[in-house]
Design a protein around this motif. Structure first.
Motif, PDB file in Angstrom:
ATOM      1  N   UNK A   1       0.467  -1.016  -0.264  1.00 55.27           N
ATOM      2  CA  UNK A   1       0.127   0.131  -0.281  1.00 55.27           C
ATOM      3  C   UNK A   1       0.865   1.254  -0.058  1.00 55.27           C
ATOM      4  N   UNK A   2       0.532   2.104  -0.817  1.00 53.24           N
ATOM      5  CA  UNK A   2       1.332   3.221  -0.953  1.00 53.24           C
ATOM      6  C   UNK A   2       1.291   4.152   0.309  1.00 53.24           C
ATOM      7  N   UNK A   3       2.647   4.805   0.704  1.00 55.37           N
ATOM      8  CA  UNK A   3       1.953   5.830   1.645  1.00 55.37           C
ATOM      9  C   UNK A   3       2.097   7.364   0.928  1.00 55.37           C
ATOM     10  N   UNK A   4       0.792   8.236   1.500  1.00 51.73           N
ATOM     11  CA  UNK A   4       1.574   9.726   1.198  1.00 51.73           C
ATOM     12  C   UNK A   4       1.441  10.600   2.074  1.00 51.73           C
ATOM     13  N   UNK A   5       2.554  10.729   2.314  1.00 55.27           N
ATOM     14  CA  UNK A   5       3.196  11.787   3.364  1.00 55.27           C
ATOM     15  C   UNK A   5       2.568  13.048   3.755  1.00 55.27           C
ATOM     16  N   UNK A   6       2.669  13.412   4.695  1.00 51.92           N
ATOM     17  CA  UNK A   6       1.634  14.785   5.398  1.00 51.92           C
ATOM     18  C   UNK A   6       2.666  15.131   6.320  1.00 51.92           C
ATOM     19  N   UNK A   7       2.900  16.602   6.183  1.00 53.50           N
ATOM     20  CA  UNK A   7       3.871  17.226   7.074  1.00 53.50           C
ATOM     21  C   UNK A   7       3.700  18.174   8.044  1.00 53.50           C
ATOM     22  N   UNK A   8       3.894  18.109   9.142  1.00 51.11           N
ATOM     23  CA  UNK A   8       3.489  17.770  10.413  1.00 51.11           C
ATOM     24  C   UNK A   8       3.589  19.264   9.694  1.00 51.11           C
ATOM     25  N   UNK A   9       3.745  20.422   9.653  1.00 49.97           N
ATOM     26  CA  UNK A   9       3.593  21.584   9.155  1.00 49.97           C
ATOM     27  C   UNK A   9       1.678  21.792   8.614  1.00 49.97           C
ATOM     28  N   UNK A  10       1.917  21.028   7.910  1.00 52.45           N
ATOM     29  CA  UNK A  10       0.457  21.240   6.939  1.00 52.45           C
ATOM     30  C   UNK A  10      -0.837  20.672   8.303  1.00 52.45           C
ATOM     31  N   UNK A  11      -0.222  19.632   9.190  1.00 53.55           N
ATOM     32  CA  UNK A  11      -1.747  18.975  10.194  1.00 53.55           C
ATOM     33  C   UNK A  11      -2.100  19.522  11.937  1.00 53.55           C
ATOM     34  N   UNK A  12      -0.752  21.004  11.960  1.00 50.68           N
ATOM     35  CA  UNK A  12      -0.943  21.883  12.974  1.00 50.68           C
ATOM     36  C   UNK A  12      -1.478  23.396  12.136  1.00 50.68           C
ATOM     37  N   UNK A  13      -1.923  24.145  11.012  1.00 52.65           N
ATOM     38  CA  UNK A  13      -2.345  24.283   9.975  1.00 52.65           C
ATOM     39  C   UNK A  13      -3.696  24.435  10.345  1.00 52.65           C
ATOM     40  N   UNK A  14      -4.030  22.702   9.865  1.00 53.24           N
ATOM     41  CA  UNK A  14      -5.412  21.950  10.086  1.00 53.24           C
ATOM     42  C   UNK A  14      -5.856  22.337  11.705  1.00 53.24           C
ATOM     43  N   UNK A  15      -5.430  22.329  12.097  1.00 51.06           N
ATOM     44  CA  UNK A  15      -6.049  22.094  14.006  1.00 51.06           C
ATOM     45  C   UNK A  15      -5.899  23.806  13.897  1.00 51.06           C
ATOM     46  N   UNK A  16      -6.097  24.543  13.765  1.00 48.74           N
ATOM     47  CA  UNK A  16      -6.367  26.037  13.563  1.00 48.74           C
ATOM     48  C   UNK A  16      -7.887  26.414  13.472  1.00 48.74           C
ATOM     49  N   UNK A  17      -8.408  27.345  14.120  1.00 47.24           N
ATOM     50  CA  UNK A  17      -9.615  26.735  14.050  1.00 47.24           C
ATOM     51  C   UNK A  17      -9.863  28.313  13.572  1.00 47.24           C
ATOM     52  N   UNK A  18      -9.823  28.465  12.298  1.00 43.62           N
ATOM     53  CA  UNK A  18      -9.272  29.382  12.110  1.00 43.62           C
ATOM     54  C   UNK A  18     -10.206  30.513  10.944  1.00 43.62           C
ATOM     55  N   UNK A  19     -11.520  30.757  12.201  1.00 45.85           N
ATOM     56  CA  UNK A  19     -12.737  31.003  11.389  1.00 45.85           C
ATOM     57  C   UNK A  19     -12.790  32.692  10.897  1.00 45.85           C
ATOM     58  N   UNK A  20     -14.224  33.600  10.582  1.00 47.24           N
ATOM     59  CA  UNK A  20     -13.421  34.593  10.782  1.00 47.24           C
ATOM     60  C   UNK A  20     -14.045  35.862  12.465  1.00 47.24           C
ATOM     61  N   UNK A  21     -14.318  34.216  12.622  1.00 45.25           N
ATOM     62  CA  UNK A  21     -15.047  35.674  14.385  1.00 45.25           C
ATOM     63  C   UNK A  21     -14.256  35.238  15.229  1.00 45.25           C
ATOM     64  N   UNK A  22     -13.150  34.434  14.800  1.00 47.35           N
ATOM     65  CA  UNK A  22     -11.330  34.038  15.612  1.00 47.35           C
ATOM     66  C   UNK A  22     -10.153  35.275  15.312  1.00 47.35           C
ATOM     67  N   UNK A  23     -10.481  36.120  15.310  1.00 44.51           N
ATOM     68  CA  UNK A  23      -9.117  36.849  15.297  1.00 44.51           C
ATOM     69  C   UNK A  23      -8.030  36.122  15.375  1.00 44.51           C
ATOM     70  N   UNK A  24      -7.538  35.178  17.234  1.00 46.41           N
ATOM     71  CA  UNK A  24      -6.618  34.914  16.864  1.00 46.41           C
ATOM     72  C   UNK A  24      -5.868  34.221  16.930  1.00 46.41           C
ATOM     73  N   UNK A  25      -6.643  33.608  16.102  1.00 47.68           N
ATOM     74  CA  UNK A  25      -6.381  32.067  15.217  1.00 47.68           C
ATOM     75  C   UNK A  25      -6.508  32.402  13.753  1.00 47.68           C
ATOM     76  N   UNK A  26      -7.007  33.806  13.354  1.00 50.68           N
ATOM     77  CA  UNK A  26      -6.801  33.683  12.045  1.00 50.68           C
ATOM     78  C   UNK A  26      -4.818  34.370  12.022  1.00 50.68           C
ATOM     79  N   UNK A  27      -4.388  35.033  12.768  1.00 53.46           N
ATOM     80  CA  UNK A  27      -3.064  34.923  13.233  1.00 53.46           C
ATOM     81  C   UNK A  27      -2.699  34.309  13.098  1.00 53.46           C
ATOM     82  N   UNK A  28      -2.520  33.731  14.009  1.00 53.00           N
ATOM     83  CA  UNK A  28      -2.031  32.302  14.917  1.00 53.00           C
ATOM     84  C   UNK A  28      -1.821  31.624  13.186  1.00 53.00           C
ATOM     85  N   UNK A  29      -2.857  31.362  11.865  1.00 58.81           N
ATOM     86  CA  UNK A  29      -2.577  30.394  10.651  1.00 58.81           C
ATOM     87  C   UNK A  29      -2.045  31.593  10.123  1.00 58.81           C
ATOM     88  N   UNK A  30      -1.865  32.576  10.050  1.00 64.51           N
ATOM     89  CA  UNK A  30      -0.851  33.373   9.019  1.00 64.51           C
ATOM     90  C   UNK A  30       0.394  33.371   9.360  1.00 64.51           C
TER      91      UNK A  30
END
Length: 363
Positions: A1-30
């Protein structure tokens, strides 16, 4: 079975709840993505309406960019589970996987690895408000003088090239009536009934297609009335409509808000308020840069075919100023839904296509 790499940076970025009502998380994702880009570049920071954004480039002075990469780091709301990405074979599920954190991260990495060595200026534009209109991110930066010959926006496309996307008008239909006792309806005028007739006129002119079709569509999103009594004739009613229109529909495309309101008022007989208006986006499909990008997608094993998108995107802010902007991103499905996912098999071809495109521009 082929494994497709997922970077740690992507996993961290996806965990950030960067929605419009969360300015701290918008800045955190940036900040997270700027950290991936790393030192050695100029970072111009912008802020408008509480939404941060950044422009990154090599050198000390902002150039007129030959190519500009654009990525947004905000997402629509989702459940807590969606911010804990999970894998199922070659698919990565989670909010923002497909729209469009993975693509934004690839754009940032390609910029980091190529910008210093290219014989032309390459820019990276990172914004945090695309999902709520883009006016405080891409539009704000364009108003501040950011210019380019060609813009690549990393929205999802399956490595096809989107040279045309629809405009958007969000409008309200407002109906007035006369309140009366429900037992004596002839003494009043029911605003909901009046509104219903107006909505029916719009949907009769723009019926929902049974399958994908490149024409104007109208979504009835909400109806409200101030009336809360069952035994009373409503005196007011409002309907919210979401209109998506291609550049060819001259009833909407190229029209200011007041003309659109007058058109819909004539169609419905109601007061119409245009709450927001975004122009359609189009780029020259026969341009040399579009051809280069299509060739690069083909070299990476994908068709690179031209594609039209029904959703509005930030490319409209560039096409309004005569700058060609296209959407070009990886594959996946389910954006904004509970099963949003990225096809990991498209990530490395996407990276390769972007690098190949820059090389073709350079040569």
């Amino acid at each position: 079975m082929v494994e497709y790499a997922v970077s740690e940076a992507l996993l961290r970025l996806l965990a950030v709840r960067s929605t419009a009502d969360r300015p701290g998380d918008l800045l955190g994702a940036l900040e997270l993505v700027l950290g991936v880009v790393g030192p050695g570049f100029t970072v111009e920071r912008f802020e408008s309406g509480g939404k941060p954004s950044a422009l990154v480039y090599a050198g000390r002075q902002r150039p007129h960019f030959r190519v500009l990469f654009n990525g947004h780091l905000d997402v629509v709301p989702g459940s807590g589970e969606q911010f804990r990405p999970r894998r199922a074979g070659p698919l990565l599920y989670g909010r923002g996987t497909h729209d469009m954190k993975a693509a934004a991260l690839i754009l940032a990495e390609v910029f980091r690895d190529t910008a210093r060595d290219l014989p032309f200026p390459l820019g990276l534009q990172l914004v945090t408000d695309e999902e709520v209109g883009g006016y405080d991110g891409t539009a704000h930066q364009v108003e501040q003088g950011v210019k380019a010959d060609f813009v690549v926006i990393g929205e999802q496309s399956g490595l096809r090239v989107v040279a045309e996307s629809k405009g958007i008008a969000q409008v309200r239909l407002v109906a007035d009536g006369v309140a009366a006792h429900a037992a004596y309806p002839w003494l009043g005028r029911n605003a909901l009934v009046v509104l219903h007739a107006g909505v029916a006129a719009v949907l009769g002119r723009y019926p929902a297609p049974e399958a994908e079709e490149w024409r104007t569509t109208v979504n009835l999103a909400r109806i409200e009335t101030g009336n809360r009594a069952v035994n009373q004739v409503p005196a007011d009613a409002t309907a919210w409509l979401d209109v998506r229109f291609p550049p060819s529909d001259r009833s909407f495309a190229g029209r200011p808000a007041d003309e659109i309101a007058a058109y819909l008022s004539g169609l419905t007989g109601l007061e119409v308020v245009v709450d927001s208006l975004g122009a359609p986006h189009s780029a020259d499909p026969s341009s040399a840069d579009v051809a280069r990008l299509q060739a690069s997608a083909a070299a990476a094993g994908f068709s690179g075919a031209l594609l039209r998108k029904h959703g509005a995107a930030d490319g409209r802010f560039y096409s309004a100023r005569g700058i060609d902007a296209v959407i070009f991103g990886p594959g996946g499905a389910g954006q904004h839904g509970p099963d949003e996912h990225l096809d990991l098999r498209t990530l490395e071809p996407y990276r390769a296509a972007l690098i190949d495109f820059l090389r073709r521009v350079a040569s």
